[in-house]
Design a protein around this motif. Structure first.
Motif, mmCIF file in Angstrom:
data_model
loop_
_atom_site.group_PDB
_atom_site.id
_atom_site.type_symbol
_atom_site.label_atom_id
_atom_site.label_comp_id
_atom_site.label_asym_id
_atom_site.label_seq_id
_atom_site.Cartn_x
_atom_site.Cartn_y
_atom_site.Cartn_z
ATOM 1 N N PHE A 280 1.995 -5.906 0.616
ATOM 2 C CA PHE A 280 2.413 -6.802 -0.459
ATOM 3 C C PHE A 280 2.895 -8.093 0.175
ATOM 4 O O PHE A 280 3.676 -8.067 1.133
ATOM 5 N N ALA A 281 2.417 -9.224 -0.303
ATOM 6 C CA ALA A 281 2.837 -10.509 0.251
ATOM 7 C C ALA A 281 4.352 -10.640 0.138
ATOM 8 O O ALA A 281 4.914 -10.485 -0.936
ATOM 9 N N GLY A 282 5.003 -10.897 1.265
ATOM 10 C CA GLY A 282 6.443 -11.051 1.281
ATOM 11 C C GLY A 282 7.207 -9.807 1.671
ATOM 12 O O GLY A 282 8.438 -9.838 1.701
ATOM 13 N N ALA A 283 6.509 -8.725 2.013
ATOM 14 C CA ALA A 283 7.203 -7.482 2.351
ATOM 15 C C ALA A 283 6.527 -6.794 3.536
ATOM 16 O O ALA A 283 5.298 -6.764 3.611
ATOM 17 N N PRO A 284 7.307 -6.211 4.442
ATOM 18 C CA PRO A 284 6.743 -5.477 5.579
ATOM 19 C C PRO A 284 6.414 -4.038 5.194
ATOM 20 O O PRO A 284 7.055 -3.081 5.641
ATOM 21 N N ALA A 285 5.414 -3.886 4.355
ATOM 22 C CA ALA A 285 5.078 -2.563 3.836
ATOM 23 C C ALA A 285 3.635 -2.565 3.365
ATOM 24 O O ALA A 285 3.105 -3.605 2.966
ATOM 25 N N PHE A 286 3.005 -1.375 3.371
ATOM 26 C CA PHE A 286 1.611 -1.207 2.967
ATOM 27 C C PHE A 286 1.544 -0.201 1.822
ATOM 28 O O PHE A 286 1.431 1.002 2.037
ATOM 29 N N PRO A 287 1.608 -0.664 0.572
ATOM 30 C CA PRO A 287 1.566 0.263 -0.560
ATOM 31 C C PRO A 287 0.215 0.933 -0.783
ATOM 32 O O PRO A 287 0.153 1.968 -1.450
ATOM 33 N N ALA A 288 -0.873 0.341 -0.292
ATOM 34 C CA ALA A 288 -2.214 0.894 -0.495
ATOM 35 C C ALA A 288 -2.949 0.804 0.831
ATOM 36 O O ALA A 288 -3.391 -0.282 1.225
ATOM 37 N N ALA A 289 -3.081 1.941 1.521
ATOM 38 C CA ALA A 289 -3.555 1.865 2.900
ATOM 39 C C ALA A 289 -3.911 3.261 3.417
ATOM 40 O O ALA A 289 -3.858 4.257 2.683
ATOM 41 N N HIS A 290 -4.250 3.326 4.706
ATOM 42 C CA HIS A 290 -4.417 4.608 5.403
ATOM 43 C C HIS A 290 -3.938 4.432 6.839
ATOM 44 O O HIS A 290 -3.838 3.309 7.357
ATOM 45 N N ASN A 291 -3.654 5.557 7.487
ATOM 46 C CA ASN A 291 -3.196 5.513 8.878
ATOM 47 C C ASN A 291 -4.084 6.331 9.814
ATOM 48 O O ASN A 291 -3.662 6.709 10.903
ATOM 49 N N GLY A 292 -5.315 6.599 9.386
ATOM 50 C CA GLY A 292 -6.227 7.385 10.200
ATOM 51 C C GLY A 292 -6.088 8.873 9.980
ATOM 52 O O GLY A 292 -6.956 9.654 10.416
ATOM 53 N N PHE A 293 -5.047 9.295 9.305
ATOM 54 C CA PHE A 293 -4.858 10.700 8.941
ATOM 55 C C PHE A 293 -4.816 10.865 7.428
ATOM 56 O O PHE A 293 -5.463 11.742 6.857
ATOM 57 N N ALA A 294 -4.039 10.008 6.783
ATOM 58 C CA ALA A 294 -3.852 10.087 5.327
ATOM 59 C C ALA A 294 -4.054 8.710 4.719
ATOM 60 O O ALA A 294 -3.875 7.678 5.370
ATOM 61 N N ALA A 295 -4.420 8.720 3.440
ATOM 62 C CA ALA A 295 -4.512 7.497 2.649
ATOM 63 C C ALA A 295 -3.592 7.638 1.450
ATOM 64 O O ALA A 295 -3.318 8.758 0.991
ATOM 65 N N TRP A 296 -3.128 6.501 0.943
ATOM 66 C CA TRP A 296 -2.252 6.534 -0.223
ATOM 67 C C TRP A 296 -2.499 5.294 -1.083
ATOM 68 O O TRP A 296 -2.970 4.260 -0.599
ATOM 69 N N GLY A 297 -2.208 5.432 -2.351
ATOM 70 C CA GLY A 297 -2.359 4.323 -3.286
ATOM 71 C C GLY A 297 -1.200 4.314 -4.257
ATOM 72 O O GLY A 297 -0.455 5.299 -4.372
#
Length: 776
Positions: A280-297
C-alpha cells in the motif's frame, strides 16, 4: 501525448527519478540493490530488514513523492498550508479526529522491530523524494514547496487514515441519525438497508445469512427514550478445484479511481525472507502478495470498530455531561496555517471521555458528536506489518492477534494445499446496543466493556470441505454471536463468485481473470419479474421494457439495456428514499459527510432493500401503487437516455452514459486535467458486479465511486505465472512512461509478472541502482 502534456513537459521537464548507477544516501546501514523491470517495478535486495524497508520507502518516495506528500498532510492536518483555504475542511477534521495524535501514541506501544520498520520506511521515503531525484516532482514546482520529511508517525498515521476511510459504520450511524432527526423514526425503520437474509455469508461458502434480530428497532427505542426524536473481492480454491493440482488465489480490492494508484508493486528480499506483490502506498506492508510459500489477499472486513456519541456540552464550552455531572475535557489548541493568509485558523478540539469531538467538522449540522474507535487508541500492532514472514496458516493467523487497525478479510493459500481465511481487526464489546446509531455519551451504559471480542472468537476457516473460500465485504457469518457489526455490503458479488467457482473443478489463472471481469447482474435476476410485469402504456416505459426483455443481465459498456436498468434502479432508489425521507433522502441514498468520505456505505447497500420492497410491495409508499411507480421510473430512465443521446438505442450504451476517469488531485483544475487525469473510458459493471464499478444512486452518470484498484492472480507453487495489474502504473509522474503503461492491460483484464527468484530478477532487470550508506 496531448498538447497540454507536451507543453507541460517543455515548461517543467520530465523530472524522472535516478534509477541507474550508484547513489549515496543517508539512513542506510549497508548497501541496497534496486533493480527495475520494464514496468518500473523494483526488486529490492538488502542485507537486513530495516534496509529492505528503507529501500521500499526510497522507491515509493521516488515514484510517488506527491501522493505521499498528500497523505502526510492529511494525517498532519496541514493541507491548507499547501493549497490554501480549500484544504480547511480536511485539516479541521484531521486535527479534530487526531490521526497524528493517534499515531504518536501508537508508536509508544509498538514492538521494537515494528517501530524500526516504520522508521526505516519513513527515512527511505524522505531520501527517495529528495536524494533520489535530480529535480523535485512537478507538483512541488506548481505549488512552490519542497518535499516534507517523513517520520515514523506519518507511516503509522497512514494506517489510522485507512482505518477511518475503510471503517464500516461511523458513516452509517450518521446517515441513520440524519434520517431520524430530519424525518423521524418511522422513516428510519422503513429505509434502513438491513443485510438481505437470502444472501450468502463468507463461512461456510454459500450459506445464507438468515433473519437477524431486529437490532435497530431495539436500539431506536432505547435511543428515543433518552434523547427524543429529532465495498473488494478475494477468493481461493484448493488443488481439488484447479487444473494444475495447485491452489489458486485471486484478489481485486475496490477503491476510488485515483492517480497514481493506491498500490505500489515491488519485490523485497533479505537473507531471511522474500516477498513480492502489492504494497500500500505510504506503508511498509504487503496486503496482497506471496513469499514463495504462501499467498494472501485482502478485502475490507467491515467489523464495527467505531462508535459515535451525542454529547451535551456545558455553557463553558469545555465540559461535557458524563453521568450526572459535568466533566472537564482536555482542550487542544490547533493552529492551522493557510496559504495566502497571514494568520492561522485556530481550531479548539475537545477530547471527551469517549474521544474527540468531531461534529463541527462534519456536513449536515451533525452537532456535538464525539468518536471512539479502536484504531484511535494505542495498542500493539503487527498484522500486515509482519505477514510476509508466515510459513504456515497457524503462523499467518497468529500475526493478526495484534491488529487494532482497519478490519480485513485475509484469504490465504500455500504450497501444501492449505487454504484459509481470517477475519481480522479488534471488535469492541458494548454494554448495550449494537452501534447502529450515535449513543448518548453521558449515559454510562453506552460505554464499551473493558475487553474486546477475543481473537479466538473471530471467524476463520481452514480447508473447507467445498475446497473454496470467498470474501467480498459481505456478512462474514450467520452466527449471532459474537456481534461484529451490521453494516456489511450486500452479498451479490460474493454469491456470484461462489456460484461460478462451484461450477468447475479445472480452474486456472485464465479462468480466474475472466471471473474478475464478470459483469453479470445478480440483482437483475431477482428484479426482472417485478420489472417486466409492470404496465407499459407509456411509450417510453414500453421502449424500456422492450430492451430489458431481451437483456442477458450483463452490465456491459455497450449495452443499452444495462443503461436502462442502472438508471431505472437509481431512479427507484431516489423515489423510495424521497417517499419516506423527503428531508434526508440523499443521506439515506449514500451521501457522505466529509471531503475525506464523500459517500457513505449506504451508497452500495440500497439494492437489496429495493428487491425486498418490490417482492413485498408494502402499502403506504406510493399513491398509485408499486407497478405504476416502477413503470414511471422506467419511463424516466428512457427519457434521460433519449435526452442525452437521441432516440436510437444503439447510442445508449451504459459505458457511454457512465464513463470512467482516473483522477489525479491536480487534475481537478483545467488545463491540468489533460496532463494528470486519464480517460474518460467507456466502462461496464456496477456496485454489485464482480467487476466493481460502483454507481451513485443520486447521480448514476457520475464517475464510479470504486473500481478494481488492483488485480492479483497467484498460482501457488508456480509463482512465476502469477500476475498483477494497476489502473495506471508505478509512477505518479505524468511524463514518466510508467504513469499509464499498465492501463491498457488493466482495461483488457490482463496483468504483468513480478520477478521472484534471483534468476528471474536478473533476466527481467532493465535499470539497476546501488544505494550506498553515507559515511559516518
Amino acid at each position: 501525448m496531448n498538447l497540454a502534456k507536451l507543453l507541460f513537459g517543455l515548461g517543467l521537464g520530465r523530472r524522472l527519478p535516478i534509477t541507474a548507477g550508484r547513489l549515496t544516501v543517508e539512513g542506510l546501514k549497508a548497501p541496497v540493490q534496486v533493480d527495475r523491470d520494464a514496468w518500473g517495478v523494483p526488486s529490492i535486495t538488502a542485507g537486513s530488514d530495516e534496509d529492505a524497508w528503507f529501500g521500499l520507502g526510497f522507491c515509493q518516495g521516488q515514484d510517488r513523492a506527491f501522493q505521499l506528500e498528500g497523505m502526510l498532510r492529511v494525517i498532519r492536518g496541514t493541507l491548507s498550508e499547501l493549497i490554501g483555504p480549500d484544504g480547511l475542511p480536511v485539516d479541521r477534521f484531521s486535527r479534530r479526529i487526531g490521526f497524528r495524535r493517534a499515531a504518536r501514541a501508537q508508536l509508544g506501544v509498538l514492538h521494537p522491530d515494528i517501530r524500526r520498520q516504520l522508521e526505516a520506511f519513513a527515512r527511505g521515503v524522505t531520501a527517495g523524494a529528495t536524494a533520489g531525484m535530480r529535480r523535485r516532482a512537478h507538483e512541488y514546482v506548481l505549488l512552490r514547496t519542497p518535499p516534507t520529511a517523513w517520520t515514523a508517525e506519518d507511516a503509522a498515521g497512514v494506517l489510522s487514515l485507512q482505518s477511518f476511510a475503510l471503517a464500516s459504520n461511523w458513516d452509517s450511524e450518521l446517515a441513520r441519525y440524519q434520517v431520524l432527526s430530519k424525518d423521524g423514526p418511522e422513516a428510519l425503520r422503513l429505509l434502513d438497508p438491513a443485510y438481505p437474509e437470502w444472501q450468502g455469508v463468507a463461512s461456510p461458502p454459500g450459506a445464507k445469512a438468515g433473519k437477524a434480530a431486529d437490532r435497530l428497532a431495539g436500539e431506536l427505542s432505547a435511543f428515543l427514550e433518552v434523547v427524543g426524536s429529532g465495498g473488494s473481492n478475494n477468493w481461493a480454491v484448493n488443488a481439488s478445484r484447479s487444473a494444475s493440482g495447485r491452489p489458486l488465489l485471486a484478489n481485486d480490492p475496490h477503491l476510488p479511481p485515483t492517480l497514481p494508484p493506491h498500490w505500489y508493486l515491488a519485490r523485497l528480499s533479505t537473507p531471511t525472507w522474500t516477498v513480492a506483490g502489492a504494497a500500500f502506498a505510504g506503508a511498509p506492508a504487503f496486503p496482497a502478495a506471496h513469499n514463495g510459500f504462501a499467498a494472501w489477499g485482502v478485502t475490507v472486513g467491515l467489523v464495527d470498530n467505531t462508535d459515535l456519541y451525542l454529547e451535551q456540552v456545558a455553557p463553558d464550552g469545555r465540559s461535557v455531561l458524563d453521568g450526572e455531572r459535568w466533566r472537564s475535557c482536555q482542550v487542544l489548541r490547533e493552529e492551522i496555517a493557510v496559504k495566502g493568509r497571514s494568520e492561522p485558523v485556530v481550531e479548539e478540539v475537545l477530547i471527551t471521555p469517549r474521544g474527540p469531538l468531531i461534529g463541527p467538522a462534519l456536513e449536515g449540522e451533525a452537532g456535538a458528536i464525539s468518536i471512539r474507535a479502536v484504531w484511535l487508541e494505542p495498542h500493539p500492532l503487527r498484522g500486515l506489518l509482519d505477514v510476509h514472514r508466515c510459513r504456515s496458516f497457524d503462523q499467518f493467523r497468529q500475526v493478526w492477534e495484534d491488529w487494532p487497525a482497519l478490519s480485513l478479510n485475509m484469504v490465504y493459500a500455500d504450497v501444501g494445499d492449505t487454504i484459509g481465511w481470517q477475519l481480522t481487526g479488534t471488535a469492541p464489546r458494548r454494554r448495550q446496543g449494537h452501534g447502529l446509531l450515535p449513543q448518548p455519551g453521558w449515559e454510562p451504559e453506552s460505554a464499551w466493556l473493558p475487553d474486546p471480542v477475543p481473537f479466538a472468537d473471530m471467524p476463520c476457516a481452514q480447508n473447507p470441505q467445498q475446497g473454496l473460500i470467498v470474501t467480498a465485504n459481505a456478512n462474514p457469518t450467520a452466527a449471532a454471536e459474537p456481534f461484529l457489526g451490521a453494516d456489511w455490503i450486500e452479498g451479490y458479488r460474493q454469491d456470484r463468485i461462489v456460484e461460478l467457482l462451484r461450477e468447475r473443478s479445472d480452474w486456472d489463472l485464465a479462468g480466474y481473470a475472466e471471473l474478475q471481469r464478470d459483469v453479470f447482474s445478480v440483482p437483475w435476476r431477482e428484479l426482472q419479474e417485478h420489472v417486466l410485469g409492470v404496465p407499459g402504456p407509456d411509450p417510453d416505459a414500453a421502449r424500456g421494457l422492450s430492451l430489458l426483455r431481451d437483456w442477458d443481465g450483463r452490465v456491459e459498456a455497450g449495452s443499452a439495456a444495462a443503461a436502462v436498468f442502472e438508471i431505472w434502479q437509481a431512479e427507484m432508489v431516489r423515489r423510495v428514499c424521497q417517499a419516506k425521507a423527503p428531508n434526508s433522502w440523499e443521506w439515506a441514498a449514500g451521501k457522505g459527510f466529509q471531503v475525506l468520505a464523500p459517500h457513505s456505505i449506504f451508497m452500495v447497500r440500497r439494492t437489496g432493500h429495493l428487491v425486498r420492497l418490490l417482492r413485498e410491495r408494502p402499502g403506504g409508499w406510493f399513491e398509485e401503487g408499486w407497478p405504476v411507480e416502477v413503470a414511471a421510473a422506467l419511463a424516466a430512465a428512457v427519457r434521460e437516455l433519449d435526452r442525452r443521446f437521441g432516440p436510437d438505442p444503439a447510442a445508449w450504451g451504459w459505458g457511454a452514459y457512465r464513463r470512467l476517469t482516473l483522477l489525479h488531485p491536480l487534475g481537478a483544475r483545467k488545463p491540468l486535467d489533460r496532463v494528470f487525469n486519464l480517460g474518460p473510458f467507456p466502462w461496464g459493471g456496477d456496485s454489485n458486479t464482480v467487476a466493481q464499478a460502483s454507481v451513485d444512486p443520486t447521480d448514476p452518470a457520475a464517475n464510479p465511486g470504486f473500481i478494481q484498484s488492483l488485480r492479483m492472480l497467484v498460482d501457488v507453487g508456480r509463482f512465476e505465472d502469477s500476475r498483477w495489474i494497476l489502473p495506471g502504473g508505478q509512477s505518479g509522474n505524468p511524463l514518466s512512461p510508467h504513469y499509464d503503461d499498465q492501463l491498457p492491460l488493466w482495461l483488457r483484464g490482463e496483468g504483468i509478472p513480478i520477478a521472484f527468484g534471483a534468476e528471474e530478477v536478473r533476466s527481467s532487470t532493465e535499470r539497476s541502482l546501488s544505494l550506498l550508506p553515507s559515511p559516518a
